[in-house]
Write an enzyme that holds these catalytic residues in place. Structure first.
Site, short mmCIF file in Angstrom:
data_model
loop_
_atom_site.label_atom_id
_atom_site.label_comp_id
_atom_site.label_asym_id
_atom_site.label_seq_id
_atom_site.Cartn_x
_atom_site.Cartn_y
_atom_site.Cartn_z
N TRP A 125 2.76 1.96 3.09
CA TRP A 125 2.66 1.04 1.93
C TRP A 125 1.74 -0.20 2.36
O TRP A 125 2.02 -1.32 2.04
CB TRP A 125 4.22 0.48 1.56
CG TRP A 125 5.12 1.73 1.26
CD1 TRP A 125 6.17 2.00 1.87
CD2 TRP A 125 4.82 2.78 0.27
NE1 TRP A 125 6.93 3.00 1.38
CE2 TRP A 125 5.82 3.65 0.44
CE3 TRP A 125 3.82 3.14 -0.68
CZ2 TRP A 125 6.13 4.98 -0.31
CZ3 TRP A 125 3.90 4.48 -1.40
CH2 TRP A 125 5.15 5.25 -1.05
N GLU A 183 7.49 -7.49 -0.25
CA GLU A 183 7.64 -8.77 0.37
C GLU A 183 9.10 -9.27 0.14
O GLU A 183 9.56 -10.55 -0.19
CB GLU A 183 6.61 -9.77 -0.58
CG GLU A 183 5.37 -9.40 -0.73
CD GLU A 183 4.58 -9.13 0.31
OE1 GLU A 183 5.25 -9.43 1.55
OE2 GLU A 183 3.27 -8.94 0.49
N THR A 215 -1.34 -2.38 1.53
CA THR A 215 -2.36 -2.65 0.79
C THR A 215 -3.63 -3.01 1.44
O THR A 215 -3.94 -3.68 2.64
CB THR A 215 -2.01 -3.87 0.04
OG1 THR A 215 -0.64 -3.59 -0.95
CG2 THR A 215 -3.03 -4.46 -1.00
#
Length: 395
Positions: free
Chosen positions: A168, A374, A170
């Protein structure tokens, strides 16, 4: 009919910002109108984003690493960075994610924990968008508990050899450099976790892109695979030891989300109000019905309060007084309210709310990811709970 107000007018939000912050907000907002909004629906539908092209434009705008000083970084205030995040996420969470990962995760880690050589090599190019970064912490089996990571770095002479998988990530497939966190034998876990600056053209490094997403589709999401990636000793971030390094960077990214999520919520609400004013139901505008106005009023309260919370936390951060618990409070509240607002706005738009002709379902889908990345809502709840009770309940 009386003249309609905006939420910003209702809460008198603009006077809370400094002239420079208002100028940055307006500049980024106009960039969104001119450059991003005409294409974002298509990018989302097609599951792509012209990251390289946008990165150089965002660099020219001063949006990359904008709250960092030196090395070509703009050195703006935390609040200025926050309002920029708000305007970017008002367009799409994927755009804000690109900027957050570049500036608050990859660049921040090098700026805060790196050697002078690492800073000189990467930060000026990253600030202009000529070089892209990613941040490798999350693993397939370790998200909320990064201390359990399996990615490891072992010494071989003067070199380090990295093996493991991150998930995952980015910008992973388009990055020039990855900040990768790994277990070492320098101390017992988690104190032995260290960060490494990994050029993505290093042999053994690969970053396959993740497809078939229904959220953050206008964003590049990847896996990182490290297969005997050999790095010199100088690749280690010298000032980061243990989880303090990655968790400090995550706090920077969470701060941007506090603002950004309210941008998405505001965009949904503004869309719903305009739609309700023009859509006629039983021979009068949808906005003229009490049930519609109560929905709008309740959502406006949360958008206004979310802005006030973001601005307050921005001022605390500008003074160097913000705590991780306060960041968790802002992230938990604002993202949770933003996703509820997106869903409620969808009801006002009816069937039109599920199309990409309007931004609402796109924001709702994106916020599903923002809700859990986050730090999940549950992790932030437990962080706040520990702050208030003095008792840790993570295990």
């Amino acid at each position: 009919m009386s003249t309609a107000q905006t939420v910003a007018q209702l809460f008198a939000l603009d006077p809370l910002l400094e002239p420079e912050e208002l100028a940055i907000r307006d500049t980024v907002r106009q960039f969104g109108v001119d450059r991003l909004r005409p294409h974002i629906g298509d990018w989302f539908e097609e599951g792509r984003l012209p990251v390289r092209e946008l990165a150089t434009e965002l660099g020219s705008l001063g949006a990359l690493g904008m709250h960092l000083d030196g090395y070509g970084c703009p050195g703006m205030s935390a609040s200025a960075y926050g309002v920029a995040c708000m305007e970017l996420e008002a367009v799409d969470s994927g755009i804000r994610s690109l900027v957050s990962v570049q500036g608050s995760l990859a660049m921040f880690s090098i700026h805060h924990w790196g050697s002078e050589e690492q800073k000189q090599e990467w930060l000026p190019r990253m600030a202009t968008g000529q070089a892209l970064g990613c941040f490798g912490l999350t693993e397939p089996d370790f998200g909320s508990n990064p201390a359990g990571m399996r990615t490891n770095a072992k010494r071989d002479g003067d070199d380090w050899v990295l093996n493991g998988t991150k998930m995952w990530i980015t910008n992973g497939s388009v990055a020039d450099v990855a900040v990768v966190w790994a277990q070492t034998d320098l101390a017992e876990s988690p104190a032995g976790i260290r960060g490494f600056v990994v050029p993505t053209d290093t042999p053994g490094f690969s970053a396959p892109e993740i497809h078939k997403k229904l959220s953050l589709r206008a964003s590049v999401t990847s896996e990182l695979v490290l297969d005997d990636v050999r790095l010199p000793a100088s690749a280690m971030l010298p000032e980061a030891a243990g989880l303090r390094g990655p968790l400090t960077a995550l706090g920077e990214a969470r701060f941007g989300i506090i603002f950004g999520s309210m941008g998405a919520a505001r965009d949904c609400l503004e869309t719903a109000i305009v739609y309700a004013q023009s859509r006629e139901v039983f021979d009068k505008p949808l906005a003229g019905y009490q049930i519609t106005q109560t929905k709008i009023a309740d959502m406006a309260l949360e958008v206004g309060k979310g802005h006030l919370l973001a601005y307050h936390l921005g001022r605390l951060k500008d003074r160097g007084e913000i705590t991780p618990e306060q960041v968790s409070t802002g992230k938990l509240n604002n993202v949770r309210e933003a996703i509820a607002i997106a869903r409620e706005c969808r009801t006002i738009l009816g069937a039109n709310g599920i199309t990409l002709e309007y931004p609402v379902i796109r924001h709702a889908n994106n916020l599903e990811s923002v809700l859990t990345y986050e730090g999940t809502s549950e992790v932030h709840q437990l962080t706040i709970g520990k702050a208030l009770t003095g008792e840790g309940a993570f295990r």
